[in-house]
Design a protein around this motif. Structure first.
Motif, short mmCIF file in Angstrom:
data_model
loop_
_atom_site.label_atom_id
_atom_site.label_comp_id
_atom_site.label_asym_id
_atom_site.label_seq_id
_atom_site.Cartn_x
_atom_site.Cartn_y
_atom_site.Cartn_z
N HIS A 1 0.87 -1.17 0.00
CA HIS A 1 0.00 0.00 0.00
C HIS A 1 0.92 1.22 0.00
O HIS A 1 1.85 1.31 0.79
N ASN A 2 0.67 2.14 -0.92
CA ASN A 2 1.53 3.31 -1.07
C ASN A 2 0.72 4.60 -0.88
O ASN A 2 0.32 5.24 -1.85
N PRO A 3 0.54 5.02 0.38
CA PRO A 3 -0.20 6.27 0.60
C PRO A 3 0.64 7.46 0.10
O PRO A 3 1.85 7.51 0.31
N GLN B 1 3.86 0.49 2.57
CA GLN B 1 3.47 -0.36 3.69
C GLN B 1 3.28 -1.78 3.18
O GLN B 1 2.79 -1.98 2.06
N LYS B 2 3.68 -2.73 3.97
CA LYS B 2 3.62 -4.13 3.55
C LYS B 2 2.76 -4.94 4.50
O LYS B 2 2.84 -4.78 5.71
N PHE B 3 1.94 -5.80 3.89
CA PHE B 3 1.03 -6.66 4.63
C PHE B 3 1.14 -8.08 4.10
O PHE B 3 1.62 -8.30 3.00
N LYS B 4 0.66 -9.01 4.90
CA LYS B 4 0.59 -10.39 4.45
C LYS B 4 -0.74 -10.63 3.77
O LYS B 4 -1.79 -10.28 4.29
#
Length: 149
Positions: A46-48, A55-58
């Motif tokens: 996700h690139n706000p 931001q990195k998520f699983k």
């Protein structure tokens, strides 16, 4: 636990029983290499625009696949069971036993998992080589660890 070699590891195939830990296993002979395998998550980013930080998520996970190298042995019961499983769409139980048993103890630690046998390929090679094969396993579900005794 200290570092160890993989000499003495044993991969075995079971049946399609629902409980892998109580299944009956047959060793798969002549294995020469078991590469890395295990659960891997997809990375979701996700690139706000407000802070420019990614931001990195699983995301979804995949229990992986593993391709095992071995010398082909037409008289090996474990390899025969693998060939039977190849012709089935069912998940089979597998058990990998490590060589970390306690001195004078019982068994090494186990990794139990379910997988489909996706391929069994043969490599006749040349005059100065051993006839080899590769087994590809598509792992599905959890990989369960059981401590050595």
């Amino acid at each position: 636990m200290t570092a160890q070699t993989s000499a003495g590891y044993v991969l075995s195939i079971g049946t399609t029983a629902s409980n892998a830990t109580t299944d009956v296993y047959v060793n798969i002979g002549e294995i020469t290499n078991i590469p890395a395998f295990g659960k891997q998550f997809q990375e979701v980013t996700h690139n706000p625009v407000s802070n420019r930080e990614t931001q990195k998520f699983k995301g979804a996970y995949n229990s992986g696949s593993v391709t095992i190298d071995l010398a082909m042995d037409v008289n090996d019961a474990g390899q025969d069971d693998v060939l039977t499983a190849l012709d089935s769409d069912d998940l089979y139980n597998f058990r990998l036993e490590y060589n970390d048993a306690a001195t004078g103890g019982g068994h090494g630690s186990y990794r139990y998992f379910k997988a489909r046998v996706m391929s069994y390929t043969e490599n006749p090679g040349n005059v100065n080589s051993v006839v080899t094969a590769q087994i590809s396993l598509g792992i599905q579900g959890a990989i369960t660890r059981v401590a050595a005794t």
